[in-house]
Write a protein that holds these residues in place. Sequence first.
Motif, PDB file in Angstrom:
ATOM      1  N   LEU A  12       0.830  -1.209   0.000  1.00  0.00           N
ATOM      2  CA  LEU A  12       0.000   0.000   0.000  1.00  0.00           C
ATOM      3  C   LEU A  12       0.865   1.259   0.000  1.00  0.00           C
ATOM      4  O   LEU A  12       0.479   2.277  -0.579  1.00  0.00           O
ATOM      5  N   GLY A  13       2.031   1.190   0.642  1.00  0.00           N
ATOM      6  CA  GLY A  13       2.957   2.323   0.613  1.00  0.00           C
ATOM      7  C   GLY A  13       3.468   2.594  -0.794  1.00  0.00           C
ATOM      8  O   GLY A  13       3.506   3.740  -1.247  1.00  0.00           O
ATOM      9  N   GLY A  42      -7.635  10.661  -0.934  1.00  0.00           N
ATOM     10  CA  GLY A  42      -7.535   9.201  -0.891  1.00  0.00           C
ATOM     11  C   GLY A  42      -6.098   8.734  -0.730  1.00  0.00           C
ATOM     12  O   GLY A  42      -5.810   7.841   0.078  1.00  0.00           O
ATOM     13  N   VAL A  43      -5.183   9.344  -1.475  1.00  0.00           N
ATOM     14  CA  VAL A  43      -3.763   8.985  -1.382  1.00  0.00           C
ATOM     15  C   VAL A  43      -3.233   9.298   0.017  1.00  0.00           C
ATOM     16  O   VAL A  43      -2.533   8.485   0.625  1.00  0.00           O
ATOM     17  N   ARG A  44      -3.579  10.465   0.532  1.00  0.00           N
ATOM     18  CA  ARG A  44      -3.083  10.888   1.848  1.00  0.00           C
ATOM     19  C   ARG A  44      -3.539   9.924   2.952  1.00  0.00           C
ATOM     20  O   ARG A  44      -2.739   9.460   3.760  1.00  0.00           O
ATOM     21  N   TYR A  48      -1.280   7.485   5.333  1.00  0.00           N
ATOM     22  CA  TYR A  48      -1.327   7.523   6.799  1.00  0.00           C
ATOM     23  C   TYR A  48      -1.517   6.123   7.368  1.00  0.00           C
ATOM     24  O   TYR A  48      -0.877   5.744   8.345  1.00  0.00           O
ATOM     25  N   HIS A  49      -2.386   5.368   6.745  1.00  0.00           N
ATOM     26  CA  HIS A  49      -2.727   4.062   7.307  1.00  0.00           C
ATOM     27  C   HIS A  49      -1.720   2.977   6.940  1.00  0.00           C
ATOM     28  O   HIS A  49      -1.738   1.894   7.515  1.00  0.00           O
ATOM     29  N   PHE A  75      -7.799  -1.767   9.329  1.00  0.00           N
ATOM     30  CA  PHE A  75      -6.993  -0.796   8.579  1.00  0.00           C
ATOM     31  C   PHE A  75      -6.971  -1.148   7.087  1.00  0.00           C
ATOM     32  O   PHE A  75      -7.074  -0.265   6.229  1.00  0.00           O
ATOM     33  N   ILE A  76      -6.857  -2.427   6.769  1.00  0.00           N
ATOM     34  CA  ILE A  76      -6.822  -2.841   5.361  1.00  0.00           C
ATOM     35  C   ILE A  76      -8.176  -2.601   4.695  1.00  0.00           C
ATOM     36  O   ILE A  76      -8.261  -1.974   3.629  1.00  0.00           O
ATOM     37  N   ILE A  77      -9.237  -3.083   5.320  1.00  0.00           N
ATOM     38  CA  ILE A  77     -10.587  -2.921   4.748  1.00  0.00           C
ATOM     39  C   ILE A  77     -10.931  -1.438   4.639  1.00  0.00           C
ATOM     40  O   ILE A  77     -11.453  -0.981   3.618  1.00  0.00           O
TER      41      ILE A  77
END
Length: 133
Positions: A12-13, A42-44, A48-49, A75-77
């Motif tokens: 995700l990073g 959305g990207v931000r 963060y997560h 966090f993933i969902i």
Amino acid sequence: MHKGFLKTGAALGFLSVALGAFAAHRLKEAISDYAVSIFETGVRYQFYHVFALLATGMLYQHFSKKFLKWAGACFIIGTILFSVSLYILALVTGAVSPGYRWIGAITPFGGLFLLAGWILLFFGLCKPKQAGR
């Protein structure tokens, strides 16, 4: 350590950086500033997560696995529902396709999952791993 959370966080990073670069260089040429700002939100939040997911993966062996496992899953969902719905909404808004604006209704559900992840992480950190488990 929870390798699944760490690997997902790394993926995700990577996507956060790639999508951020795409928004900054290509997307700005194709859609309105308003639509780009939706995409960048959305990207931000995705980025963060990534850090929340990496921390959850690293803390997994030291604290309550039950809470941290659920926190990581949330966090993933949440990231998928929140960020992907914003990516789609930005592209739909940019393409002026009003029939698909309902996709924005998914975003708050993603936000609820992200909030749940933070609450579960908090409770997981309050309860150290018991010996023998």
